[in-house]
Design an enzyme around this catalytic site. Structure first.
Site, PDB file in Angstrom:
ATOM      1  N   ASN A  99       6.465   4.024 -10.078  1.00  0.00           N
ATOM      2  CA  ASN A  99       5.378   4.229 -11.035  1.00  0.00           C
ATOM      3  C   ASN A  99       4.011   4.438 -10.389  1.00  0.00           C
ATOM      4  O   ASN A  99       3.142   5.082 -10.989  1.00  0.00           O
ATOM      5  CB  ASN A  99       5.301   3.026 -11.986  1.00  0.00           C
ATOM      6  CG  ASN A  99       4.037   3.017 -12.803  1.00  0.00           C
ATOM      7  OD1 ASN A  99       3.875   3.810 -13.742  1.00  0.00           O
ATOM      8  ND2 ASN A  99       3.091   2.156 -12.444  1.00  0.00           N
ATOM      9  N   TYR A 125      -2.934  16.153  -8.114  1.00  0.00           N
ATOM     10  CA  TYR A 125      -2.105  15.294  -8.968  1.00  0.00           C
ATOM     11  C   TYR A 125      -0.996  16.102  -9.630  1.00  0.00           C
ATOM     12  O   TYR A 125       0.178  15.698  -9.609  1.00  0.00           O
ATOM     13  CB  TYR A 125      -2.987  14.628 -10.016  1.00  0.00           C
ATOM     14  CG  TYR A 125      -2.265  13.693 -10.956  1.00  0.00           C
ATOM     15  CD1 TYR A 125      -1.820  12.452 -10.520  1.00  0.00           C
ATOM     16  CD2 TYR A 125      -2.047  14.042 -12.289  1.00  0.00           C
ATOM     17  CE1 TYR A 125      -1.172  11.582 -11.379  1.00  0.00           C
ATOM     18  CE2 TYR A 125      -1.404  13.175 -13.157  1.00  0.00           C
ATOM     19  CZ  TYR A 125      -0.960  11.948 -12.703  1.00  0.00           C
ATOM     20  OH  TYR A 125      -0.314  11.084 -13.554  1.00  0.00           O
ATOM     21  N   LYS A 171       2.998  15.487  -8.916  1.00  0.00           N
ATOM     22  CA  LYS A 171       3.895  15.077  -9.993  1.00  0.00           C
ATOM     23  C   LYS A 171       4.928  16.163 -10.300  1.00  0.00           C
ATOM     24  O   LYS A 171       6.077  15.859 -10.662  1.00  0.00           O
ATOM     25  CB  LYS A 171       3.089  14.736 -11.245  1.00  0.00           C
ATOM     26  CG  LYS A 171       2.246  13.474 -11.119  1.00  0.00           C
ATOM     27  CD  LYS A 171       3.103  12.241 -10.864  1.00  0.00           C
ATOM     28  CE  LYS A 171       2.282  10.960 -10.948  1.00  0.00           C
ATOM     29  NZ  LYS A 171       3.109   9.741 -10.753  1.00  0.00           N
ATOM     30  N   ASP A 227       0.860  -1.179   0.000  1.00  0.00           N
ATOM     31  CA  ASP A 227       0.000   0.000   0.000  1.00  0.00           C
ATOM     32  C   ASP A 227       0.898   1.231   0.000  1.00  0.00           C
ATOM     33  O   ASP A 227       1.547   1.542   1.005  1.00  0.00           O
ATOM     34  CB  ASP A 227      -0.890  -0.001   1.235  1.00  0.00           C
ATOM     35  CG  ASP A 227      -1.949   1.095   1.204  1.00  0.00           C
ATOM     36  OD1 ASP A 227      -1.774   2.068   0.441  1.00  0.00           O
ATOM     37  OD2 ASP A 227      -2.938   0.981   1.940  1.00  0.00           O
TER      38      ASP A 227
END
Length: 252
Positions: free
Chosen positions: A90, A156, A160, A63
């Site tokens: 990833n 997000y 990133k 997890d």
């Protein structure tokens, strides 16, 4: 003729390995002779991948919201295969919503999975390599959303973008140890994350008009680049970000 990246005996950790880009990375690395600790939350999918690819793959449920579990993947690789040569960060999540309506819990979860866990795994790997006086490679799978912020994907995009800056900082910090850190920034690819787009012809057509190549990427198209960055062929490459997006960012 396929390239020979010299990955026989190479041991890697790939997170988010149960599907999409992570699964494609595992397949590409194993095809080149590497052994992989394949990590994800989806134990069933991991087991199926390991059964298909055989002893070259160790399926390890993990997890990524828990940075200790992420870091422990280094020990799993050494325990199962005797060494570690590369890490492919990833795993990622991308819940879409108006940022003004998004809860702190959702934002924290995105940062935990997309940034904190990769940082913890990279740090543990670096400590292992430094202690062993061994070179190593970290490949961070970021996103074009980390290069250009996207509406409805604020958390997000921020995570990133942070992963890209972390890539640069660690590359500069660890180069003297022979540890390379690079990033891949994929654009839209035909994965489960794009299911809503792929399932609606009008939405898909509108999306493809934004991509100069007029198509989405295939997960397998990232495989050769992952192999290159994991291998000694990229020995003088560090701190770089490789965009794979059919030209979308280039035209902005």
């Amino acid at each position: 003729m396929a390239a020979d990246w010299g990955l026989d005996g190479h041991v890697t950790v790939v997170t988010g390995a149960s599907r999409g880009l992570g699964e494609a990375a595992v397949r590409a690395l194993v095809a080149e002779g590497a052994k992989a600790v394949a990590a994800a939350r989806s134990a069933g999918a991991l087991d199926a991948l390991a059964e298909e690819l055989g002893d070259a793959v160790a399926a390890v449920p993990c997890d990524m919201r828990d940075r200790d579990q992420a870091a422990a993947l280094v020990d799993e690789a050494v325990s199962r295969f005797g060494r570690l040569d590369s890490v492919v960060n990833n795993a990622g999540i991308a819940p879409a919503s108006e940022f003004s309506e998004q809860s702190d819990e959702v934002f924290d979860e995105v940062v935990a999975v997309n940034l904190a866990a990769p940082a913890a795994l990279a740090r543990r790997a670096a400590r292992h390599w430094i202690d062993a006086r061994q070179a190593g490679s970290v490949v961070n799978v970021a996103s074009t959303s980390g290069l250009k912020g996207k509406p409805m994907l604020a958390a997000y995009s921020a995570s990133k973008g942070g992963l890209l800056r972390l890539t640069e900082a660690l590359a500069a910090e660890w180069a003297r140890y022979g540890i390379r850190v690079n990033a891949i920034a994929p654009g839209a690819c035909e994965t489960d994350a794009q299911a809503g787009v792929l399932g609606d012809p009008d939405t898909l057509a509108a999306r493809l008009r934004k991509i100069p190549a007029r198509r989405m990427g295939q997960p397998g198209e990232l495989g050769p680049l992952v192999c290159y960055l994991a291998s000694e062929a990229s020995g003088f490459v560090t701190g770089s970000c490789f965009v794979i997006d059919g030209g979308e960012v280039a035209k902005l």
